[in-house]
Design an enzyme around this catalytic site. Structure first.
Site, mmCIF file in Angstrom:
data_model
loop_
_atom_site.group_PDB
_atom_site.id
_atom_site.type_symbol
_atom_site.label_atom_id
_atom_site.label_comp_id
_atom_site.label_asym_id
_atom_site.label_seq_id
_atom_site.Cartn_x
_atom_site.Cartn_y
_atom_site.Cartn_z
ATOM 1 N N THR A 200 0.840 -1.215 0.000
ATOM 2 C CA THR A 200 0.000 0.000 0.000
ATOM 3 C C THR A 200 0.869 1.257 0.000
ATOM 4 O OG1 THR A 200 -1.699 -1.183 1.219
ATOM 5 C CG2 THR A 200 -1.805 1.212 1.314
ATOM 6 N N HIS B 144 2.089 1.882 -3.436
ATOM 7 C CA HIS B 144 1.051 2.527 -4.270
ATOM 8 C C HIS B 144 1.043 4.040 -4.017
ATOM 9 C CE1 HIS B 144 -0.838 -1.030 -5.906
ATOM 10 N NE2 HIS B 144 -0.970 -1.567 -4.702
#
Ligand code: NAD
Ligand code: ZN
Length: 347
Positions: A41, A44
């Protein structure tokens, strides 16, 4: 204090000086962050891809949600931790009073906030978190392993929904969490664990962590191999850890009738093709997993790490100084690593 911050809506992070957070509620706990690890995450958000653009609501924001730290101050109603305690914490911040929170499912709270996604995260020298997400851990647990207990919890939750004793397990995807699920499967009684993985680096890691067989699905049929291994019966348990549609369907087709699938992977598209009829006619049990059970999963991982039943030495592959975060993120993004830990402060 120093913090790794997404300042502007573009690739990268900046290490900047920000104000130290302070305790504002009676259940708040102020923690000195010792180590923090990098999750997919965070990559990202670092890359600022479409998911991050659509998901992150306000900038600037401090990134990160996997950490271990030392409690330095507590609000007046905090009972579960005290100054000096070594703590880890869930990234799912629950409200504590909704229907799900009151039914033992805080990880899917109706008003859930995700640390470092909906709020400022942990890539900073100090953080303030509500006591409800914190767990005091034993000082004997190496800090680099403590800092990855949050993703380890994903792996444990996904793996332990099935009874693995004597089972043949298929794991698709040997990223950090797939590798953790492999280690967890081994200590949970699985007899034979097959890993399917497309990257050569991660395939080698899976072998090092103890996979009995590693298959590259690009030039081999996972389903054929599993059927060959089981005299046409199929795998007992399938753990989906890749977020790849064809890996998911390979797994469903590889399961025996009445087999168990447990799916952690998150897919690039919300709607994907799925072998639904095969799943129905095989009478499969399919579990979907989000987060970790608060706090069953945490107590399990704390125990396995304290008593050295779970070996993460081949899964946590790198540690970087906090100041060298850019190098760490680039390495994580390259896929040529296991779990990467940032050293934020000395104990
Ligand atoms: P990762 O992206 O680091 O690892 C995925 C691995 O799958 C990679 O090594 C990749 O090479 C491999 N892979 C890709 N396509 C494949 C295929 N067709 N067959 C076999 N392997 C393939 O991810 P991670 O951090 O280890 O997390 C695993 C998955 O779990 C990801 O999809 C992630 O988004 C998801 N996740 C879900 C939750 C949740 O709460 N549900 C939490 C954390 C992570
Ligand atoms: Zn709630």
């Amino acid at each position: 204090m120093k913090a790794i911050v997404k300042v502007e809506p573009k690739k990268g992070f900046s290490l900047v000086e920000v104000n130290e957070p302070t305790i504002s509620f009676s259940h708040d706990v102020k923690i000195k962050v010792l180590k923090a690890s990098i999750c997919g995450t965070d990559v990202h958000i670092y890359k600022w891809d479409n998911w991050a653009k659509n998901r992150i609501k306000s900038l600037p924001q401090i990134d990160g949600h996997e950490f271990v730290g030392k409690v330095i101050e507590v609000g007046e109603e905090v009972k579960n931790v005290k100054p000096g305690d070594l703590v880890v914490g869930d990234s799912h911040i629950p409200c504590g009073h909704c229907y799900h929170c009151r039914n033992g499912n805080m990880h899917v709270c109706q008003s859930l906030k995700i640390l470092g996604v909906d709020t400022n995260g942990v890539f900073s020298e100090y953080i303030v978190l509500p006591d409800v997400v914190l767990l005091k851990i034993d000082e004997s647990i190496p800090l680099e392993y403590a800092s990855v207990m949050e993703p380890l919890g994903n792996a444990i939750f996904t793996t332990t929904v099935a009874d693995l004793r004597g089972s043949l397990v298929l794991i698709t995807g040997a990223g950090p969490i797939g590798l953790m699920a492999l280690a967890v499967s081994k200590i949970s009684g699985a007899s034979f664990v097959v890993v399917s993985e497309i990257s050569e680096y991660r395939s080698k890691m899976a072998k090092d962590v103890g996979a009995d067989l590693v298959i590259n699905p690009v030039n081999n049929s996972v389903v054929d191999k599993i059927m060959e291994l089981t005299d046409g019966l199929g795998a007992d348990v399938f753990l989906e850890m890749s977020g790849n549609e064809s890996a998911l369907n390979d797994g469903i087709l590889s399961l025996k009738n009445t087999g168990v699938a447990s799916i952690l992977g998150v897919y690039p598209e919300d709607r994907i093709n799925f072998e639904m009829n095969a799943a129905v006619f095989k009478n499969l049990t399919i579990h979907t997993i989000t987060g970790r059970k608060m706090f069953e999963t945490w107590y399990l991982s704390a125990s396995w790490l304290k008593y050295k039943k779970l070996d993460l030495s081949k899964i946590v592959t790198h540690q970087f100084d906090f100041n060298n975060f850019e190098e760490a993120f680039e390495l994580m993004a390259s896929g040529q690593s296991g779990k990467i830990v940032l050293n934020v402060a000395a104990d």
